[in-house]
Enzyme design. Sequence first.
Site, short mmCIF file in Angstrom:
data_model
loop_
_atom_site.label_atom_id
_atom_site.label_comp_id
_atom_site.label_asym_id
_atom_site.label_seq_id
_atom_site.Cartn_x
_atom_site.Cartn_y
_atom_site.Cartn_z
N CYS A 35 -5.31 -3.05 2.63
CA CYS A 35 -5.09 -3.05 4.08
C CYS A 35 -6.37 -3.25 4.90
CB CYS A 35 -4.36 -1.77 4.50
SG CYS A 35 -3.52 -1.95 6.11
N GLU A 91 0.84 -1.21 0.00
CA GLU A 91 0.00 0.00 0.00
C GLU A 91 0.87 1.26 0.00
OE1 GLU A 91 -3.52 1.89 2.90
OE2 GLU A 91 -2.22 0.28 3.63
N LYS A 129 -9.55 2.05 -1.94
CA LYS A 129 -9.73 1.51 -0.59
C LYS A 129 -11.12 1.88 -0.06
CE LYS A 129 -7.15 1.24 3.81
NZ LYS A 129 -5.88 1.66 4.47
#
Length: 561
Positions: free
Chosen positions: A147, A41, A111
């Site tokens: 994540c 990331e 995300k």
Amino acid sequence: MRIRIQQLNTIVGDVTGNASLIKEAYEKALNDQIDLLVLPELAVSGYPPMDLLERQIFRELVYQTNKHLIAQTRSTALLFGTFTPNQGAGRRMFNAALLARNGMLLDETHKTLLPTYDIFDEFRYFEPNRSFKIVELDGIKLGITICEDIWNSDNEIVYHVYDENPAARLKELGAEILVNVSASPFSKGKAPIRLKMLQNHARELHLPILYANQVGANTEVLFDGDSMALQPSGQVVATTRMFHASATDVQWDASAGKLIPLSTFVQRDFSVEERTFNALVMGIRDYLDKSKLSKKVILGLSGGIDSAIVATLACEAVGAHNVTGLTMPSEFSSTGSVTDSVKLANALGMTVHEVPIKSLYKQYSQTLAHLFEGTPFNVAEENLQSRIRGVLLMAMSNKFGSILLNTGNKSELAVGYCTLYGDMNGGLSVIADLYKTEVYTIANWLNDSYFGREVIPSDTITKPPSAELRPDQKDTDSLPDYHVLDGILKRYIEDQLSRDAIIDAGFDAQTVDHVIKLVDLNEYKRRQSPPGLRLSAKAFGIGRRLPIVQRWTGHELKSAQ
């Protein structure tokens, strides 16, 4: 499909340097005939970029670098974390993962779950993803997450209960492989929690998982990497070397529905002590390297356990030839404060100098005598000694360009058992997130397991801890026994339990009230302390935000009832 999971040690803000790391990793993957290279990331900007994201020139450079990296791709597909512009309403950017091959952008994933707790503040900068899609590569359907998207509500401390599960949504859309690009920080208890979380996802969704996590330290935030690949059964089949930039390769056998490991399996089942030691060594090394500071460090040696541990960590991080210690005895110092310091330095191979402060302390006392006349000896005279030592250490730091390492532990920092502009001096606080009892545990592990011999003197480990600022002083004169103190502190600081809940756990009410009061009153000291390497789920520093001026005591709820 041959897939490489690679963890990079990036530097926040070094866009050009990070891009070079990505290119180097890509060229090697290309030469090794890898079909897909997966990187962590925000690999372009480094993590966490914080308010650098507010600077337009920084954003523009990242956007240009994204395009440049995409344009340079060839037959090997590249999946890397970065941020991209938001052209619509909302915040200016997306936290994104870009998939590119043959000079073209194949897909952009945003995300969904943006953590805003502890050290994380992503909702401050990024717009969340609001739709889901599968990314197809060579006929294989990838479910790409970033994540927190895979952590969902499985964190060490659950601050948010999300109403969305990105991994499950991607499974519903037909994902065959779940991919997660991550910048998930280290904590002492994180490795088994991370593994359990990934295994639960693999088993519940019956999907293989490719997990690529950042490694390295950026200021106080440590990343262990711990990237891996898991079968749908939850079995770990490929691992990277924790705390080091490294990679692992697997092959996806679509017909069998499983991953085939292509790299040597690396052991990841370390003890808590070994993980903590490796994290702190990495933290010191990266703090100096990435800040372009001198690799020479200096610290005060008291003959006590804290300075012994920091000296050992420093020698491991930068080499004993780059570590200098000053032992600075006063009229209140025990003989062991010097002899144990010298014994430690000799065992480690570092330099040690003895600089007595008795005469300096006498001069200061004489200068202040007419102002202090008629008052008893108290904390003013005690702290004067600590501040003299701080001045000497900073003088050596300035003269020789060495970085002063602070040696205070979390127990002391929590209750303010430390001196501003004295033993709180330093450029980096190495063990600020280790309780005193944990420091002793690490010391014993070092002698017994890491070195296999006595490096930290046995007297240092067994003698009662003391600041040695007045005759026959012991830490227990002012504080509870450290086993009691640390038990209360962990429950109050990390577990965030109430006063009554701590008392219900078996601690004396008066002692609990005293400790809580000390913690709350000393927030002003902690605001002025050096950055401390983060080891726990709730460390002092950027992840713990409490007001200095406040009157909350924890008694209000009961009185209101």
